[in-house]
Enzyme design. Structure first.
Site, PDB file in Angstrom:
ATOM      1  N   SER A   8       1.036  -1.331  -0.115  1.00  0.00           N
ATOM      2  CA  SER A   8      -0.117  -0.075  -0.362  1.00  0.00           C
ATOM      3  C   SER A   8       1.215   0.918  -0.110  1.00  0.00           C
ATOM      4  CB  SER A   8      -1.072   0.111   1.488  1.00  0.00           C
ATOM      5  OG  SER A   8      -1.297   1.287   1.458  1.00  0.00           O
ATOM      6  N   HIS A  32      -1.122  -1.225  -4.070  1.00  0.00           N
ATOM      7  CA  HIS A  32      -2.489  -0.734  -3.607  1.00  0.00           C
ATOM      8  C   HIS A  32      -2.705   0.672  -3.780  1.00  0.00           C
ATOM      9  CE1 HIS A  32      -5.901  -2.183  -1.394  1.00  0.00           C
ATOM     10  NE2 HIS A  32      -5.404  -0.521  -0.351  1.00  0.00           N
ATOM     11  N   ASP A  34      -4.784   4.046  -2.143  1.00  0.00           N
ATOM     12  CA  ASP A  34      -6.232   3.962  -1.297  1.00  0.00           C
ATOM     13  C   ASP A  34      -7.038   5.161  -1.511  1.00  0.00           C
ATOM     14  OD1 ASP A  34      -6.228   0.730   0.595  1.00  0.00           O
ATOM     15  OD2 ASP A  34      -4.011   2.128   1.253  1.00  0.00           O
ATOM     16  N   MET A  36      -9.339   8.305  -0.802  1.00  0.00           N
ATOM     17  CA  MET A  36      -9.866   8.158   0.235  1.00  0.00           C
ATOM     18  C   MET A  36     -10.609   9.740   0.354  1.00  0.00           C
ATOM     19  SD  MET A  36      -7.587   6.645   3.659  1.00  0.00           S
ATOM     20  CE  MET A  36      -7.112   5.383   3.643  1.00  0.00           C
ATOM     21  N   HIS A  65      -8.036   0.558  -4.002  1.00  0.00           N
ATOM     22  CA  HIS A  65      -9.023  -0.106  -2.799  1.00  0.00           C
ATOM     23  C   HIS A  65      -9.805   1.988  -2.358  1.00  0.00           C
ATOM     24  CE1 HIS A  65      -9.690  -0.503   1.265  1.00  0.00           C
ATOM     25  NE2 HIS A  65     -10.590  -0.606   1.116  1.00  0.00           N
ATOM     26  N   MET A  67     -12.314   3.805  -0.981  1.00  0.00           N
ATOM     27  CA  MET A  67     -13.206   3.998   0.646  1.00  0.00           C
ATOM     28  C   MET A  67     -13.592   4.985   0.531  1.00  0.00           C
ATOM     29  SD  MET A  67      -9.873   2.828   2.809  1.00  0.00           S
ATOM     30  CE  MET A  67      -8.662   2.891   1.612  1.00  0.00           C
ATOM     31  N   MET A 136     -11.673  -6.452   5.834  1.00  0.00           N
ATOM     32  CA  MET A 136      -9.959  -5.102   5.888  1.00  0.00           C
ATOM     33  C   MET A 136     -10.393  -6.207   7.727  1.00  0.00           C
ATOM     34  SD  MET A 136     -10.287  -2.485   4.818  1.00  0.00           S
ATOM     35  CE  MET A 136      -9.551  -1.856   5.207  1.00  0.00           C
ATOM     36  N   GLY A 141      -9.099   3.631   6.933  1.00  0.00           N
ATOM     37  CA  GLY A 141      -9.226   5.199   7.031  1.00  0.00           C
ATOM     38  C   GLY A 141      -7.680   5.318   6.855  1.00  0.00           C
ATOM     39  N   PHE A 142      -6.899   4.416   8.204  1.00  0.00           N
ATOM     40  CA  PHE A 142      -5.626   4.839   8.320  1.00  0.00           C
ATOM     41  C   PHE A 142      -4.515   3.586   8.082  1.00  0.00           C
ATOM     42  CE2 PHE A 142      -8.278   7.933   9.843  1.00  0.00           C
ATOM     43  CZ  PHE A 142      -7.978   8.834  10.369  1.00  0.00           C
ATOM     44  N   GLY A 143      -3.576   3.989   7.734  1.00  0.00           N
ATOM     45  CA  GLY A 143      -2.484   2.802   8.424  1.00  0.00           C
ATOM     46  C   GLY A 143      -1.871   2.464   9.695  1.00  0.00           C
ATOM     47  N   ASP A 174      -6.687  -6.731   3.813  1.00  0.00           N
ATOM     48  CA  ASP A 174      -6.151  -5.363   4.518  1.00  0.00           C
ATOM     49  C   ASP A 174      -6.217  -5.052   5.720  1.00  0.00           C
ATOM     50  OD1 ASP A 174      -5.346  -2.945   3.639  1.00  0.00           O
ATOM     51  OD2 ASP A 174      -6.310  -2.469   1.993  1.00  0.00           O
ATOM     52  N   GLY A 175      -4.941  -4.437   6.452  1.00  0.00           N
ATOM     53  CA  GLY A 175      -4.915  -3.806   6.880  1.00  0.00           C
ATOM     54  C   GLY A 175      -4.091  -4.713   7.988  1.00  0.00           C
ATOM     55  N   GLY A 176      -2.907  -4.123   9.278  1.00  0.00           N
ATOM     56  CA  GLY A 176      -2.040  -4.991   9.569  1.00  0.00           C
ATOM     57  C   GLY A 176      -1.720  -6.022   9.392  1.00  0.00           C
ATOM     58  N   GLY A 196       0.819  -2.292   3.964  1.00  0.00           N
ATOM     59  CA  GLY A 196       1.545  -0.991   4.046  1.00  0.00           C
ATOM     60  C   GLY A 196       2.725  -0.344   4.760  1.00  0.00           C
ATOM     61  N   SER A 197       2.429  -0.227   5.982  1.00  0.00           N
ATOM     62  CA  SER A 197       3.849  -0.186   6.850  1.00  0.00           C
ATOM     63  C   SER A 197       4.564  -0.919   6.902  1.00  0.00           C
ATOM     64  CB  SER A 197       3.471   0.764   8.514  1.00  0.00           C
ATOM     65  OG  SER A 197       2.358  -0.330   9.220  1.00  0.00           O
TER      66      SER A 197
HETATM   67  C1  DX5 Z   1      -6.460   1.171   5.285  1.00  0.00           C
HETATM   68  C2  DX5 Z   1      -6.422   0.762   3.645  1.00  0.00           C
HETATM   69  C3  DX5 Z   1      -4.948  -0.198   4.202  1.00  0.00           C
HETATM   70  C4  DX5 Z   1      -3.060   0.707   4.429  1.00  0.00           C
HETATM   71  C5  DX5 Z   1      -3.233  -0.319   5.217  1.00  0.00           C
HETATM   72  O1  DX5 Z   1      -7.465   1.890   5.382  1.00  0.00           O
HETATM   73  O2  DX5 Z   1      -7.243   0.503   2.807  1.00  0.00           O
HETATM   74  O3  DX5 Z   1      -4.232   0.168   2.280  1.00  0.00           O
HETATM   75  O4  DX5 Z   1      -3.076   1.483   3.707  1.00  0.00           O
HETATM   76  O5  DX5 Z   1      -1.745  -0.146   5.892  1.00  0.00           O
HETATM   77  P1  DX5 Z   1      -1.019  -1.074   7.050  1.00  0.00           P
HETATM   78  O6  DX5 Z   1      -0.378  -2.101   6.332  1.00  0.00           O
HETATM   79  O7  DX5 Z   1      -0.356  -0.601   7.619  1.00  0.00           O
HETATM   80  O8  DX5 Z   1      -1.930  -1.337   7.988  1.00  0.00           O
HETATM   81 ZN    ZN Z   2      -6.325  -0.334   1.370  1.00  0.00          ZN
END
Ligand code: DX5
Ligand code: ZN
Length: 225
Positions: A8, A32, A34, A36, A65, A67, A136, A141-143, A174-176, A196-197
């Protein structure tokens, strides 16, 4: 199909977007992106003009993706622009079947996303209209948020629904997602992993992708013959 990794770019440096995408080229299966809108989720990122610029620059297929509210209105344009995969949220879609068909008609893979508290069972009959289901594993909303273990049983149930209907649908999480949680997700049946992170926060994003893929491969259930 082996596990696919979709880093991401939300966790990358937006001022150096092309360079950040280049850093994972040849390792990432997808990029990926995002999108938003500050309405469907409480955050604002980027939209179609930036995606169009990226598509002119990068070789890696783009996994959008969305959102956003009213994906029925906005999503087909991302497919028309050349995104390889376009995912909308079912919670925001007015006519998800028509929308998935429009995305496919524009030549992209059609994905449908579910927030953590949205059950998969009501959508079992829609699966045949999709190329990918995104579950999800954080609130969108946030990484950088922590993986929600509570979603893991839904991953298992979604995987069983897909297998039971003999559908060729990818199951994305997707997420964490990191080196530990990717194993949990792969074991539960996911096969496309957004990170992402854990990719862009690593010293070597390309090596982080390779490690994630190896971890997913090791944890994935053996294919039935
Ligand atoms: C969150 C995004 C994710 C985000 C994942 O709403 O859809 O794609 O970038 O980031 P990580 O991998 O850090 O949770
Ligand atoms: Zn995403």
């Amino acid at each position: 199909m082996g596990p696919q990794i979709s880093p991401s770019i939300l966790s990358s440096d937006f001022a150096r977007l092309a360079t950040e995408c280049e850093a994972v080229a040849g390792h990432a299966d997808w990029l990926h992106v995002d999108v938003m809108d500050n309405h469907f989720v409480p955050n604002l990122t980027l939209g179609l003009p930036v995606v169009e610029s990226l598509l002119r620059t990068v070789q890696t297929p783009v996994d959008c993706h969305l959102m956003i509210e009213d994906p029925d209105r906005w999503a087909p344009a991302y497919a028309e622009a050349g995104a390889g995969s376009v995912t909308f949220h079912v919670e925001a879609a007015g006519a998800p079947i028509r929308l998935a068909r429009e995305i496919r008609a524009q030549g992209a893979r059609a994905g449908m996303a579910l927030k953590p508290a949205t059950p998969v069972e009501p959508y079992a009959d829609l699966l045949a209209e999709l190329d990918m289901l995104l579950l999800m594993t954080v609130e969108p909303g946030f990484g950088g948020q922590s993986f929600l273990e509570v979603v893991v049983p839904k991953i298992r149930r979604a995987s069983a629904l897909i297998a039971g209907r003999e559908l060729d649908i990818w199951l994305q999480v997707d997420g964490g997602v990191d080196l530990r949680t990717i194993e949990v997700c792969a074991d539960a049946g996911a096969n496309v992993f957004v990170a992402g992170s854990s990719v862009y926060g690593a010293d070597d994003p390309a090596a982080a992708i390779d490690s994630l893929r190896a971890a997913a491969l090791a944890a994935a259930p053996a294919p039935s013959v």
